[in-house]
Design an enzyme around this catalytic site. Sequence first.
Site, mmCIF file in Angstrom:
data_model
loop_
_atom_site.group_PDB
_atom_site.id
_atom_site.type_symbol
_atom_site.label_atom_id
_atom_site.label_comp_id
_atom_site.label_asym_id
_atom_site.label_seq_id
_atom_site.Cartn_x
_atom_site.Cartn_y
_atom_site.Cartn_z
ATOM 1 N N ILE A 116 0.845 -1.190 0.000
ATOM 2 C CA ILE A 116 0.000 0.000 0.000
ATOM 3 C C ILE A 116 0.882 1.243 0.000
ATOM 4 C CG2 ILE A 116 -1.769 1.272 1.282
ATOM 5 C CD1 ILE A 116 -2.352 -1.493 2.687
ATOM 6 N N CYS A 117 0.562 2.176 -0.878
ATOM 7 C CA CYS A 117 1.260 3.462 -0.900
ATOM 8 C C CYS A 117 0.345 4.493 -0.252
ATOM 9 C CB CYS A 117 1.595 3.859 -2.333
ATOM 10 S SG CYS A 117 2.509 5.407 -2.425
ATOM 11 N N LEU A 118 0.590 4.750 1.021
ATOM 12 C CA LEU A 118 -0.195 5.714 1.792
ATOM 13 C C LEU A 118 0.788 6.492 2.649
ATOM 14 C CD1 LEU A 118 -3.077 6.685 2.562
ATOM 15 C CD2 LEU A 118 -3.090 4.918 4.326
#
Length: 200
Positions: A116-118
């Site tokens: 996840i790119c958060l």
Amino acid sequence: MEQVTSSLAPPRASAPNKSGPASSSQSGAGSVTKRLGNELMTLMMSSSPGISAFPKTDSNLFDWIGTIEGASGTVYAGLTFRISIHFPPNYPYVAMAIKFETPCYHPNVDINTGSICLDILQDKWSAVYSVQTILISLQSLLGGAFSPILRQDFGELCLIFTEPNNASPLNNDAAAIWDNQEAFKVQLMRYYRPLKDDTA
């Protein structure tokens, strides 16, 4: 007289230094375990719909499994995603590692690895975030909505807009069709696997 004899007695072997590295790592692990226990209780008592997480086993508080339900009114409505969460020994000063176990078609999720790119899981991480706030943010990320984040240090409610970052996606195909929700839903359902299939 007792003072005199005790001062003449040979020196005793010194007791181990309780503030040494082994002791500090044990107390550090204890404080992480305490924090995780508190977060688990908070999550269990919370009324946040559509999110859950708990340790995989009773003997290890550092590896959790969770679920996130897509919010109503979004292309993810009615879908439930399984996630895995691993807490480092220096949590909460370092973010947890979290990924989707259920394939999730989203611009900011790698469809193959579940990464996840958060930003709040990376460079914007703060020790005041909790499992609950991260799960709420992930649920909001799926729908592109405002996520209420309660900052525990000040007790204030912050709104984080978690619209997908299409400028720097992990899934280029998903980013390219995000604005066409009909086409996006078709691709989402092509990759989605219901949880009952995950356990088989």
